[in-house]
Design a protein around this motif. Sequence first.
Motif, short mmCIF file in Angstrom:
data_model
loop_
_atom_site.label_atom_id
_atom_site.label_comp_id
_atom_site.label_asym_id
_atom_site.label_seq_id
_atom_site.Cartn_x
_atom_site.Cartn_y
_atom_site.Cartn_z
N ILE B 27 0.85 -1.20 0.00
CA ILE B 27 0.00 0.00 0.00
C ILE B 27 0.88 1.23 0.00
O ILE B 27 1.90 1.26 0.69
CB ILE B 27 -0.83 0.12 1.29
CG1 ILE B 27 -1.41 -1.21 1.71
CG2 ILE B 27 -1.92 1.16 1.12
CD1 ILE B 27 -1.94 -1.14 3.13
N LEU B 96 -3.77 -6.07 6.36
CA LEU B 96 -4.18 -4.89 5.60
C LEU B 96 -4.93 -3.85 6.46
O LEU B 96 -4.61 -2.66 6.40
CB LEU B 96 -5.02 -5.29 4.39
CG LEU B 96 -5.31 -4.13 3.44
CD1 LEU B 96 -4.13 -3.88 2.51
CD2 LEU B 96 -6.56 -4.37 2.62
N PHE B 192 -5.39 -8.57 -2.00
CA PHE B 192 -6.27 -7.85 -1.08
C PHE B 192 -7.66 -7.75 -1.72
O PHE B 192 -7.82 -7.97 -2.92
CB PHE B 192 -5.73 -6.44 -0.77
CG PHE B 192 -5.78 -5.51 -1.94
CD1 PHE B 192 -4.83 -5.59 -2.95
CD2 PHE B 192 -6.78 -4.55 -2.06
CE1 PHE B 192 -4.87 -4.73 -4.05
CE2 PHE B 192 -6.84 -3.70 -3.16
CZ PHE B 192 -5.87 -3.80 -4.16
N PHE B 197 -10.88 -2.74 1.03
CA PHE B 197 -9.81 -1.75 1.05
C PHE B 197 -10.38 -0.33 0.94
O PHE B 197 -10.00 0.57 1.70
CB PHE B 197 -8.83 -2.04 -0.10
CG PHE B 197 -7.73 -1.04 -0.25
CD1 PHE B 197 -6.78 -0.85 0.76
CD2 PHE B 197 -7.60 -0.28 -1.42
CE1 PHE B 197 -5.75 0.07 0.62
CE2 PHE B 197 -6.57 0.64 -1.57
CZ PHE B 197 -5.66 0.82 -0.55
#
Lengths: 418, 418
Positions: B27, B96, B192, B197
Motif C-alpha cells: 500500500i 491490511l 487484497f 480496502f
Amino acid sequence: MPFHTHTLANGLQIIGETSPSARSAAIGFFVRTGSRDEIQAVSGVTHFLEHMIFKGSERRSYLDVNRDFDRIGAHYNAYTSEENTVFYAAILPEYLPQAVDLLADILRPSLRTEDFEMEKKVILEEIAMYDDQPTWSAYDNAKRIYFATHPLGNSILGSPDSITALKRDQMYEYFQRRYVAKNILVAAAGNFDWPAFVDLVARQCDRWEGGQPGRQGIRETPGSGMFEVMTKAKVNQEHVLLISSAPPADARLRHAADTVAMVLGDDSGSRMYWALVDPGLAESADASFHDYEGAGAYYISFSCEPGQAEENLGVTHDLLRDLQRDGITEEELHQAKSKILSRVVRGSERPMGRMQAIGMAWTYLNRYRSVDDDLRDFDAVTLRDVREVLDRYPIDRVTTLALGPLEKLPRPNGNGQK
Amino acid sequence: MPFHTHTLANGLQIIGETSPSARSAAIGFFVRTGSRDEIQAVSGVTHFLEHMIFKGSERRSYLDVNRDFDRIGAHYNAYTSEENTVFYAAILPEYLPQAVDLLADILRPSLRTEDFEMEKKVILEEIAMYDDQPTWSAYDNAKRIYFATHPLGNSILGSPDSITALKRDQMYEYFQRRYVAKNILVAAAGNFDWPAFVDLVARQCDRWEGGQPGRQGIRETPGSGMFEVMTKAKVNQEHVLLISSAPPADARLRHAADTVAMVLGDDSGSRMYWALVDPGLAESADASFHDYEGAGAYYISFSCEPGQAEENLGVTHDLLRDLQRDGITEEELHQAKSKILSRVVRGSERPMGRMQAIGMAWTYLNRYRSVDDDLRDFDAVTLRDVREVLDRYPIDRVTTLALGPLEKLPRPNGNGQK
C-alpha cells in the motif's frame, strides 16, 4: 509449485521449481567451494577464480561473454562466500536456452595467463578498496579472530601477498579439483519447462568430470573469546563487532536462532535499536544469525563516535546478559515472527528469490523446502526453543573486535557485568 | 490483473490492482508535493515533514508508530523527491486493516514542537552526511546549476540555514496546504480485497479537507549550459556529471529516451561502459533518463582518478556527439529492448513493484498502465523514434559539474570537438 530433481551420470545435480504464472526465470550454478576449502598458500583463489570465469572459455572471449549476456537482457552476476561460489542469471523465459548455454560454457573457463595477470590487478585493487571500508574490515577481522584456526576464519579475498604470489597453474589445479560435476548444483525457478531445462543442462554438462567432492574441517567452534582493538586513524567512527556461536545450517534450532537475532538486533524495533540507535548513542546497530555447514554464529555490531564506544559496549553486554538469562517475551516472539514471515514471503515473490532459496536448501539440507515449509517452521518456534538455543549456544560468550580511531578500549568484566 | 478506482467525496483518489495469487500486499500513500513546490524560505520542508509524519498523531506517540508497524511485520518506509512524497508498507494480506489504519493515521501528524526541534537535529546531521557523499553532492549541485531558476533545481534536503530557520508553524502551514485530499492518491497491489480496502481508506480519510491542489512553474527547460568545477580536497576521486534535456514524464517519446540512456550508459555493455569502465579509465560511468512533470533530463556521469578527468570528459563528449549525430544501431536497439523488457518484468514481480508502478502512472498519466502496456510500448520503439527524441532533445547540449580534488578542468570546445 511443482518441484523436480535430476542427477546426471557424472553426479551433477539439477533441481527446479516451476511456476507457470511467473513472467521470468532464474538460473543458478552453485559450486560447493569457498574460502574455507582453501589452504593458506592459495588464500583468495576461490574469489579470484569467480572473476576469471567471466573472462571467457574456448568458445567465447571476454567480450563475447559480456555481449551474449547483454543480448538476452540478462540480470546476471556471481558471488563467493566462505563455502559457495554461485553464478546466476534472471531472464525472460524465451532466453532460457541462451542463458544455460552461457553459464555452462563459462564454467569451463580458459584461464588464459594474460587474463589472469590483468585480473590480478583488479583483485588487488578490490582488496585495497574493501580494506578501506571499515564495516567490511571489521567483519573480516572479527571472523578471523573468532574462528582462529577453524577454516571458516579464512579470508574470502585473500591478502595482497597471497594474491601476488598466486600462479595461474595453482588456480587451474584448484579449478580442476573443485569445479567437478559432483560438486555442482544447477537450480532454476520461475517460468520454464523442466524437461527442456534438463536437456539443456545435460547437453553441456554431461562431459564434465565427476571428480571427488568433499570438505575438510566440518566442526563447531565456541570461538576464541579474544578481545582485540585495531587502530585505524583514518576511520571516523568506531566499529565494534561481537561474535558468539550459534547453530549450524542444518540444525533444528536454526529458526529459533534467527528469531533471537531479530529480537536483539533487527534494524527497527529491536532491543539494540531502542537501547543504542533511538537515543542516538550509536549510528547503527545490528544482530544477525549466519549459518554455515557444521557451524553457526551471531554477528552483533554497532558503530558510533569513538568516545561513546566504551559505554555502548557496556550497554551491549548488558543486553546480551539479560537475553541469555531471561530469554525473550511472548510479545517479542510474536513481533519477530510477524517480521520473519513477512520477510520470507516477500523474498519468495520473485523467481530469483526462490532459485536462491531452493539452491541453498538443497546445498545444506539436501532436500526441497517450499515457502510454506519455511513459514510453518518459523511459525512453530516457541519460547522453549528460544531457551534451548540459548542454553546450547550462549549468546553472551563473545569474541570482540573494535576497529576505528581508538587506541584502546577497556574489556568489560566477565559476561557483561560492569 | 483487475484494476479498480474510486474517488472519495473530498477528492482523494484510491486505485488498486488485485492479484489473488500474490502472497503479500503493498500500500502506498502518494502525496503530490516535493521540493519543487517549496519557496526558498522553507527549502527542505517537504523532506523534514516526511520525517515528522513518523513522530506520531493524536492517537499515536512516536513509540506507538514504530511498535504498531513492527507488530504486523511491515516492511515500511517513505521517500521525498522533487515532486512526490510517498509513504508505503508491504505486509501479509491479513494485516491490511492495521496497515491502512496506521498509514492514514500518521498522515494527520501532531507536529509537536518538541519533536520538531529534536528532529531538526537529525535533518541537519543528514544534510552533513549527504554533503560528505560525493555522488549525492555532485547530483544535487549539478541539478541546481542545470535547472537554475526552474523549481526542479530546488534542493530536496534544504540547506543548514533554511532548516535551522524553519519554524514549526511554517511546516504546519505547508502541511495544511499540500497534504489535502485532492493532492493524495492511495494505491494498493497484490493480494487484497478491493471493496474492503476502499472501506478502510474511506473510514479514515473521508474527513480530510479536500483543499486546492496545484503546482507552479510546470515547463520545460534546455538547462543553463553552465560548466562548474567544485573543489573538494577531501574527496579522492573526481565526480563529473553532465545533464541534458529529455522528454517529460507524460511524453510519447519517453520510451525512446529510456532506450537512448540505456545504450549510452547502462552499467554493463553500454557505450560508456566499453569506452570508460572496461579499459579502466573510470571507476564508474552511468547514464539515465529522469522524467518529471513537464520536464525531463538525462543524467550522464563518471568518476575517476582526478588526473584522468580531462581525457574522460573528452571521451564522453565524443560519445555524445556521435550519439547525437548518428543515433544508435539496430543491434543496440535490440539489446536495449531485451534489457528494458527484462527489467520491467522483474520489477513487476512483487506487489511493491506494481504498487509503485500504478501509483506513478496514475500520478503522471492519470491512467492505468498494466505490465503488458509498458512492455508493448518499449517493444514498439523504433530507430525513427530515437532519431526524433534526439532531434527534439539534443543529448550533447550539456550542463556540466565536476566535484572533487581538481581546482580546474578545461571545458571541452563546442559540442565535444576537441
